[in-house]
Design an enzyme around this catalytic site. Structure first.
Site, PDB file in Angstrom:
ATOM      1  N   HIS A 184      -7.163   6.411  10.253  1.00 47.11           N
ATOM      2  CA  HIS A 184      -6.050   5.754   9.555  1.00 47.11           C
ATOM      3  C   HIS A 184      -6.567   4.996   8.310  1.00 47.11           C
ATOM      4  O   HIS A 184      -6.955   3.836   8.401  1.00 47.11           O
ATOM      5  CB  HIS A 184      -5.368   4.784  10.532  1.00 47.11           C
ATOM      6  N   ASN A 188       0.812  -1.217   0.000  1.00 48.05           N
ATOM      7  CA  ASN A 188       0.000   0.000   0.000  1.00 48.05           C
ATOM      8  C   ASN A 188       0.847   1.268   0.000  1.00 48.05           C
ATOM      9  O   ASN A 188       0.346   2.358   0.266  1.00 48.05           O
ATOM     10  CB  ASN A 188      -1.006  -0.004   1.174  1.00 48.05           C
ATOM     11  N   ARG A 208       3.424   7.408  11.388  1.00 43.85           N
ATOM     12  CA  ARG A 208       2.855   6.927  12.651  1.00 43.85           C
ATOM     13  C   ARG A 208       2.641   8.111  13.577  1.00 43.85           C
ATOM     14  O   ARG A 208       3.489   9.021  13.653  1.00 43.85           O
ATOM     15  CB  ARG A 208       3.793   5.913  13.333  1.00 43.85           C
ATOM     16  N   GLN A 222      -4.635   3.920  18.507  1.00 42.84           N
ATOM     17  CA  GLN A 222      -5.701   3.758  17.527  1.00 42.84           C
ATOM     18  C   GLN A 222      -6.648   2.656  17.961  1.00 42.84           C
ATOM     19  O   GLN A 222      -6.150   1.570  18.284  1.00 42.84           O
ATOM     20  CB  GLN A 222      -5.092   3.460  16.154  1.00 42.84           C
TER      21      GLN A 222
HETATM   22  P1  NAP Z   1      10.254   1.577   3.627  1.00 43.08           P
HETATM   23  O1  NAP Z   1      10.290   1.399   2.169  1.00 43.08           O
HETATM   24  O2  NAP Z   1      10.845   0.561   4.525  1.00 43.08           O
HETATM   25  O3  NAP Z   1      10.921   2.984   3.918  1.00 43.08           O
HETATM   26  C1  NAP Z   1      11.191   3.455   5.184  1.00 43.08           C
HETATM   27  C2  NAP Z   1      12.355   4.397   5.054  1.00 43.08           C
HETATM   28  O4  NAP Z   1      12.532   5.046   6.321  1.00 43.08           O
HETATM   29  C3  NAP Z   1      13.640   3.713   4.690  1.00 43.08           C
HETATM   30  O5  NAP Z   1      14.198   4.373   3.576  1.00 43.08           O
HETATM   31  C4  NAP Z   1      14.476   3.928   5.946  1.00 43.08           C
HETATM   32  O6  NAP Z   1      15.828   4.186   5.697  1.00 43.08           O
HETATM   33  C5  NAP Z   1      13.921   5.211   6.492  1.00 43.08           C
HETATM   34  N1  NAP Z   1      14.250   5.480   7.881  1.00 43.08           N
HETATM   35  C6  NAP Z   1      14.275   4.613   8.926  1.00 43.08           C
HETATM   36  N2  NAP Z   1      14.632   5.281  10.041  1.00 43.08           N
HETATM   37  C7  NAP Z   1      14.831   6.573   9.689  1.00 43.08           C
HETATM   38  C8  NAP Z   1      15.242   7.735  10.396  1.00 43.08           C
HETATM   39  N3  NAP Z   1      15.539   7.685  11.694  1.00 43.08           N
HETATM   40  N4  NAP Z   1      15.337   8.888   9.699  1.00 43.08           N
HETATM   41  C9  NAP Z   1      15.079   8.917   8.373  1.00 43.08           C
HETATM   42  N5  NAP Z   1      14.709   7.849   7.650  1.00 43.08           N
HETATM   43  C10 NAP Z   1      14.592   6.682   8.310  1.00 43.08           C
HETATM   44  O7  NAP Z   1       8.740   1.779   4.142  1.00 43.08           O
HETATM   45  P2  NAP Z   1       7.536   2.512   3.426  1.00 43.08           P
HETATM   46  O8  NAP Z   1       6.714   1.539   2.669  1.00 43.08           O
HETATM   47  O9  NAP Z   1       8.039   3.726   2.742  1.00 43.08           O
HETATM   48  O10 NAP Z   1       6.685   2.902   4.717  1.00 43.08           O
HETATM   49  C11 NAP Z   1       7.207   3.833   5.650  1.00 43.08           C
HETATM   50  C12 NAP Z   1       6.321   3.883   6.879  1.00 43.08           C
HETATM   51  O11 NAP Z   1       5.053   4.409   6.523  1.00 43.08           O
HETATM   52  C13 NAP Z   1       5.979   2.501   7.480  1.00 43.08           C
HETATM   53  O12 NAP Z   1       6.988   2.065   8.355  1.00 43.08           O
HETATM   54  C14 NAP Z   1       4.692   2.765   8.186  1.00 43.08           C
HETATM   55  O13 NAP Z   1       4.958   3.236   9.491  1.00 43.08           O
HETATM   56  C15 NAP Z   1       4.066   3.901   7.387  1.00 43.08           C
HETATM   57  N6  NAP Z   1       2.911   3.403   6.592  1.00 43.08           N
HETATM   58  C16 NAP Z   1       1.713   4.009   6.795  1.00 43.08           C
HETATM   59  C17 NAP Z   1       0.608   3.574   6.092  1.00 43.08           C
HETATM   60  C18 NAP Z   1      -0.723   4.245   6.270  1.00 43.08           C
HETATM   61  O14 NAP Z   1      -1.745   3.677   5.908  1.00 43.08           O
HETATM   62  N7  NAP Z   1      -0.764   5.459   6.802  1.00 43.08           N
HETATM   63  C19 NAP Z   1       0.720   2.524   5.188  1.00 43.08           C
HETATM   64  C20 NAP Z   1       1.971   1.974   4.958  1.00 43.08           C
HETATM   65  C21 NAP Z   1       3.062   2.412   5.691  1.00 43.08           C
HETATM   66  P3  NAP Z   1      16.862   3.090   5.225  1.00 43.08           P
HETATM   67  O15 NAP Z   1      16.076   1.930   4.715  1.00 43.08           O
HETATM   68  O16 NAP Z   1      17.605   3.827   4.187  1.00 43.08           O
HETATM   69  O17 NAP Z   1      17.618   2.735   6.445  1.00 43.08           O
END
Ligand code: NAP
Length: 385
Positions: free
Chosen positions: A332, A146, A284, A313
């Protein structure tokens, strides 16, 4: 085996029997070439509501046909909840971040038979990963399923905030026509400085989607993107969040919640931003100090705050983000469009097929495995230890 499913409750008008659209587009791969989920089969029609109690992630009838016990409950809070009672002999727990079954260390301790926790979606912070590792429980999520849905929501929310959509819509609904009331806080996104904390699957997709809006695009991530990508999108990289903040008119947050990022957006952080910064957070709720955000919306240090994530939540009725000025908050929902559900429920089925048939999981679906962070989890998460 016993599968414990925690979906969100059905719509108040009951589980739908008819939908707005007859079909949804079929998507076979993601940018970068990874394929969408590839289960052997699915037992639902893409486009149906699957995340609610009746939908039961589209896996209930299939698991039962294999002779497994399936318990579906939306009663998830506290020691007397159905969830906590059923947890004691459950083999697998499944829940969505939109309505998380919080798996605390105490809950891991009572779940003596637990082998697998599946995040039906993305974002596994509602499972205590240290405790999962201590008990050698595998945590898996449906990476990418998603991400692009959320990226669309981020672009929408940035536009809603910058253009003052919510207040203008209220004027129209109330029968008014005072243009000045709408225009006095309305701007164009064009030319603004937009920055994202994290350029992972969501953050990078947002940068790609915003490129045609002619903005200045900034980012910070723990791992820098390739020079080719930076050049293609015209990105400005910053070595730290602190370095990036003073430039930004719009800040997006797309990093996971883990010990390193918990409570990151506090009064000190907000003071480093330009006055009137617009903030979008679909990552989050726990990344923010909720009172500091609400206070800054009142003083004008934050020009508007929007997103879909809260803590806890469901959010309590008196959560300050429900009523703070200039908010574009929704429950959410960004990652649970019917389009997204079709993908993450297919991915859940794929994870369960691998689990039941003893095959290795897709590496990108793993967060914790065999007592340590693994796969996507090893890349993006940290633990307390
Ligand atoms: P992803 O592809 O794993 O990307 C997360 C990114 O965050 C990675 O590039 C990671 O860096 C980076 N990161 C981790 N710690 C960090 C920090 N301290 N400072 C800066 N960057 C940092 O995940 P995604 O699919 O993009 O999803 C990201 C987040 O969105 C999820 O973990 C979830 O909490 C949220 N989400 C929300 C929904 C919703 O419905 N609202 C749905 C899906 C996800 P590196 O990998 O380079 O270390």
């Amino acid at each position: 085996m016993k599968f414990l499913l925690v979906p969100y409750p059905d719509p108040v008008s009951g589980h739908p029997t008819k939908y707005v659209r007859d079909s949804i587009p079929e998507i076979k791969s993601y940018p970068g070439g990874a394929t969408t989920p590839t289960p052997k089969a699915i037992s639902f029609k893409p486009g149906e509501l699957l995340g609610d109690e009746t939908g039961a992630f589209g896996i209930k009838s299939w698991l039962e046909s294999l002779g497994h016990q399936v318990v579906v409950t939306t009663d998830k809070e506290g020691p007397n909840s159905v969830f906590e009672k059923e947890l004691v002999d459950a083999d697998v727990v499944l829940s969505q971040p939109f309505y998380p079954a919080y798996m605390t260390a105490q809950r891991f301790a009572i779940a003596k038979k637990l082998k697998l926790c599946v995040t039906v979606g993305i974002g596994s912070d509602h499972y205590d990963l240290d405790a999962a590792n201590e008990h050698a429980v595998t945590v898996a999520e449906v990476s990418y399923s998603n991400s692009r849905s959320v990226a669309e929501h981020i672009v929408m929310t940035a536009l809603i905030l910058v253009r003052n959509f919510v207040a203008s819509h209220e004027v129209a609904k109330a029968g008014g026509w005072n243009i000045a009331d709408c225009a006095e806080r309305s701007y164009d996104l064009e030319g603004m400085h937009f920055g994202t904390i994290a350029a992972g699957r969501i953050g990078l997709d947002v940068l790609r989607k915003l490129k045609p809006f002619d903005l200045h695009l900034h980012y910070y991530d723990k791992h820098r993107l390739t020079p080719k990508l930076e050049e293609e999108l015209g990105l400005i990289y910053h070595a730290s969040v602190d370095e990036m903040l003073p430039f930004l008119d719009v800040l997006n947050i797309s990093c996971p919640l883990h010990p390193e990022t918990q409570g990151m957006v506090n009064a000190k952080f907000i003071a480093k931003c330009k006055r009137g910064v617009f903030i979008v957070n679909t990552a989050r709720g726990g990344l923010c100090d909720e009172n500091a955000v609400a206070e800054a919306c009142k003083t004008g240090q934050i020009g508007g705050y929007g997103g879909d994530v809260w803590y806890p939540q469901p959010a309590p009725k008196d959560h300050p983000w429900r009523t703070m000025p200039y908010n574009a908050m929704v429950p959410h929902i960004s990652g649970t469009s019917l389009s997204a559900q079709a993908r993450y429920c297919a991915g859940t089925r794929e994870i369960l097929e691998d689990f039941l048939e003893g095959r290795p999981y897709r590496k990108e679906y793993l967060i914790a495995h065999k007592g340590r962070l693994a796969g996507a989890g090893a890349y993006a998460y940290t633990t307390r230890q």
